[in-house]
Design a protein around this motif. Structure first.
Motif, PDB file in Angstrom:
ATOM      1  N   LEU A 271      -2.070  38.507  41.185  1.00 46.87           N
ATOM      2  CA  LEU A 271      -1.452  38.270  39.880  1.00 46.87           C
ATOM      3  C   LEU A 271      -2.350  38.705  38.726  1.00 46.87           C
ATOM      4  O   LEU A 271      -1.906  38.758  37.580  1.00 46.87           O
ATOM      5  CB  LEU A 271      -1.092  36.786  39.726  1.00 46.87           C
ATOM      6  CG  LEU A 271      -0.055  36.244  40.720  1.00 46.87           C
ATOM      7  CD1 LEU A 271       0.228  34.770  40.432  1.00 46.87           C
ATOM      8  CD2 LEU A 271       1.236  37.051  40.670  1.00 46.87           C
ATOM      9  N   GLY A 272      -3.613  39.000  39.028  1.00 45.36           N
ATOM     10  CA  GLY A 272      -4.504  39.550  38.016  1.00 45.36           C
ATOM     11  C   GLY A 272      -4.974  38.570  36.964  1.00 45.36           C
ATOM     12  O   GLY A 272      -5.252  38.958  35.827  1.00 45.36           O
ATOM     13  N   VAL A 273      -5.103  37.287  37.327  1.00 43.82           N
ATOM     14  CA  VAL A 273      -5.592  36.287  36.375  1.00 43.82           C
ATOM     15  C   VAL A 273      -7.117  36.221  36.481  1.00 43.82           C
ATOM     16  O   VAL A 273      -7.649  35.996  37.570  1.00 43.82           O
ATOM     17  CB  VAL A 273      -4.972  34.908  36.656  1.00 43.82           C
ATOM     18  CG1 VAL A 273      -5.469  33.887  35.635  1.00 43.82           C
ATOM     19  CG2 VAL A 273      -3.445  34.992  36.621  1.00 43.82           C
ATOM     20  N   PRO A 274      -7.853  36.395  35.382  1.00 46.49           N
ATOM     21  CA  PRO A 274      -9.323  36.468  35.447  1.00 46.49           C
ATOM     22  C   PRO A 274     -10.002  35.182  35.901  1.00 46.49           C
ATOM     23  O   PRO A 274     -11.002  35.229  36.615  1.00 46.49           O
ATOM     24  CB  PRO A 274      -9.726  36.812  34.003  1.00 46.49           C
ATOM     25  CG  PRO A 274      -8.497  37.390  33.380  1.00 46.49           C
ATOM     26  CD  PRO A 274      -7.347  36.694  34.025  1.00 46.49           C
ATOM     27  N   SER A 275      -9.482  34.024  35.464  1.00 46.68           N
ATOM     28  CA  SER A 275     -10.122  32.742  35.786  1.00 46.68           C
ATOM     29  C   SER A 275      -9.136  31.859  36.550  1.00 46.68           C
ATOM     30  O   SER A 275      -8.054  31.559  36.044  1.00 46.68           O
ATOM     31  CB  SER A 275     -10.577  32.028  34.510  1.00 46.68           C
ATOM     32  OG  SER A 275     -11.515  32.816  33.801  1.00 46.68           O
ATOM     33  N   VAL A 276      -9.529  31.444  37.760  1.00 44.33           N
ATOM     34  CA  VAL A 276      -8.630  30.650  38.611  1.00 44.33           C
ATOM     35  C   VAL A 276      -9.437  29.601  39.373  1.00 44.33           C
ATOM     36  O   VAL A 276     -10.553  29.872  39.826  1.00 44.33           O
ATOM     37  CB  VAL A 276      -7.879  31.526  39.644  1.00 44.33           C
ATOM     38  CG1 VAL A 276      -6.749  30.723  40.298  1.00 44.33           C
ATOM     39  CG2 VAL A 276      -7.337  32.797  39.024  1.00 44.33           C
ATOM     40  N   SER A 277      -8.874  28.408  39.520  1.00 47.41           N
ATOM     41  CA  SER A 277      -9.487  27.367  40.344  1.00 47.41           C
ATOM     42  C   SER A 277      -8.395  26.438  40.853  1.00 47.41           C
ATOM     43  O   SER A 277      -7.262  26.465  40.367  1.00 47.41           O
ATOM     44  CB  SER A 277     -10.525  26.566  39.542  1.00 47.41           C
ATOM     45  OG  SER A 277      -9.909  25.904  38.448  1.00 47.41           O
TER      46      SER A 277
END
Length: 369
Positions: A271-277
């Protein structure tokens, strides 16, 4: 001063939707196309809580399907078949034995693999057998390494002309769909650039998943948490980074902690999301304390499936007893922060609650300038 703007959804309904679906409505039958109406579905782990629930749901939604309950315990299998009715039967199968799998997959159209835990599983034996027998495959995997190992079989599955889907449970699974919807909405509705996405999960007791969730949780404590911060891959201590999250109606605020879950990597890479947790919490609160304490055990111990299974056998009766008090609710909250017009931050949230009697979901989208 910050200004909060209420946005409308593309469907034209209000920015916050709450839908409660009565249990009896969830039992509506689904008409399948003639060519698949009498398909045979093998559910591995069909005598467990997750697999058994899957079998019951399929038999109610699609009564024409032939349900094959796959497992190792004949007594439990017979009990499940009696519950499902005449259009089902039990098949004794060992998922670690290729010959046993080949025999069970004979004349089967779809295999649903719910026989977890998937953590620390070295081989994808069920998918290998499904490809060999040209049987469609679906699993409810919740382990990062296993799910990406499954994806490495894509060419073989394509060559065999079978669909193969991994991480198709609640989380990951439904949660991935929630994340994809938020990213789609950010890009198409508000023309904004996704910046940060966070998964928050909560279960009361075992969440209805039985001992499987205990095994999964304990094994995950032996894995470093992989997260992403502004495009950079970072590793963190499991069950750290506590946040208190409001899960909304019927749940309220709950403490959640970092865990290593596969939807983090897929959200970042696909999905190309830079920050994920991703974070998870449970109730009653002392279970979280126990998880924190266990995270200090040697990782070698927590990665040993046999030793973890011994712990599960020790704790499972206590968890089941507490479930009677705490209930078996599951809630997911997925939040996306995105940026548009250089100076405006959009926050979009989807919340999903699941309990034995109803499903409640909501989506809201606000902008903070």
């Amino acid at each position: 001063m910050a200004r909060i703007l209420s946005m409308q959804l593309s469907s034209g309904i209000s920015s916050r939707i709450t839908s409660s679906i009565a249990k009896e409505k969830s039992e509506t039958k689904i008409e399948l196309p003639e060519k698949v109406k009498n398909s045979r579905v093998l559910i591995l782990g069909g005598t467990g809580r997750v697999g058994g629930s899957t079998a019951v749901a399929l038999s109610k939604f699609c009564p024409d399907l032939r349900i094959v309950v796959g497992g190792r315990n004949r007594d439990k299998g017979a009990a499940m078949v009696a519950k499902l009715g005449n259009n089902s039967y039990f098949s004794e199968v060992d998922i670690n034995d290729s010959k046993s799998l080949d025999l069970a997959l004979k004349d089967v159209d779809l295999v649903v693999h719910t026989a977890g835990p998937f953590q620390q599983a070295e081989k994808c034996t069920v998918l290998e057998a499904a490809i060999q027998n040209k049987t469609a495959y679906l699993d409810v995997c919740d382990d990062t390494n296993y799910s990406w190992n499954i994806k490495s079989y894509m060419k073989k599955a394509v060559d065999a002309n079978i669909p193969a889907i991994t991480t198709g449970g609640i989380y990951p699974g439904v949660s991935n769909v929630m994340a994809a919807e938020l990213v789609r909405a950010a890009k198409s509705e508000s023309k904004s650039d996704p910046q940060r996405l966070r998964f928050y999960y909560y279960t009361a007791g075992s969440g209805g998943a039985g001992p499987t969730i205990l095994s999964t949780s304990f094994l995950l404590l032996g894995e470093e948490v992989v997260a992403y911060n502004k495009g950079e891959k970072i590793k963190l201590k499991p069950y750290s980074g506590m946040l208190q999250i409001d899960f909304g109606l019927g749940i309220g605020k709950k403490d959640v902690f970092l865990l290593n879950l596969p939807e983090v990597r897929s959200t970042h890479e696909i999905l190309g999301v830079p920050s994920v947790s991703a974070r998870f919490g449970t109730a009653p609160f002392f279970w979280n304390w126990g998880m924190i304490a266990m995270s200090f055990l040697p990782s070698e111990f927590l990665r040993d499936r046999s030793k973890v299974q011994q712990l599960v056998q020790l704790f499972d009766p206590v968890v089941r007893a507490v479930d009677g008090i705490a209930g078996e609710k599951v809630s997911m909250r997925v939040r996306l922060l995105s940026q548009f017009l250089l100076s405006c931050i959009s926050s979009c949230v989807i919340v999903l609650h699941i309990d034995p009697n109803r499903l409640i979901w909501s989506r809201q989208m606000d902008a903070i300038e």
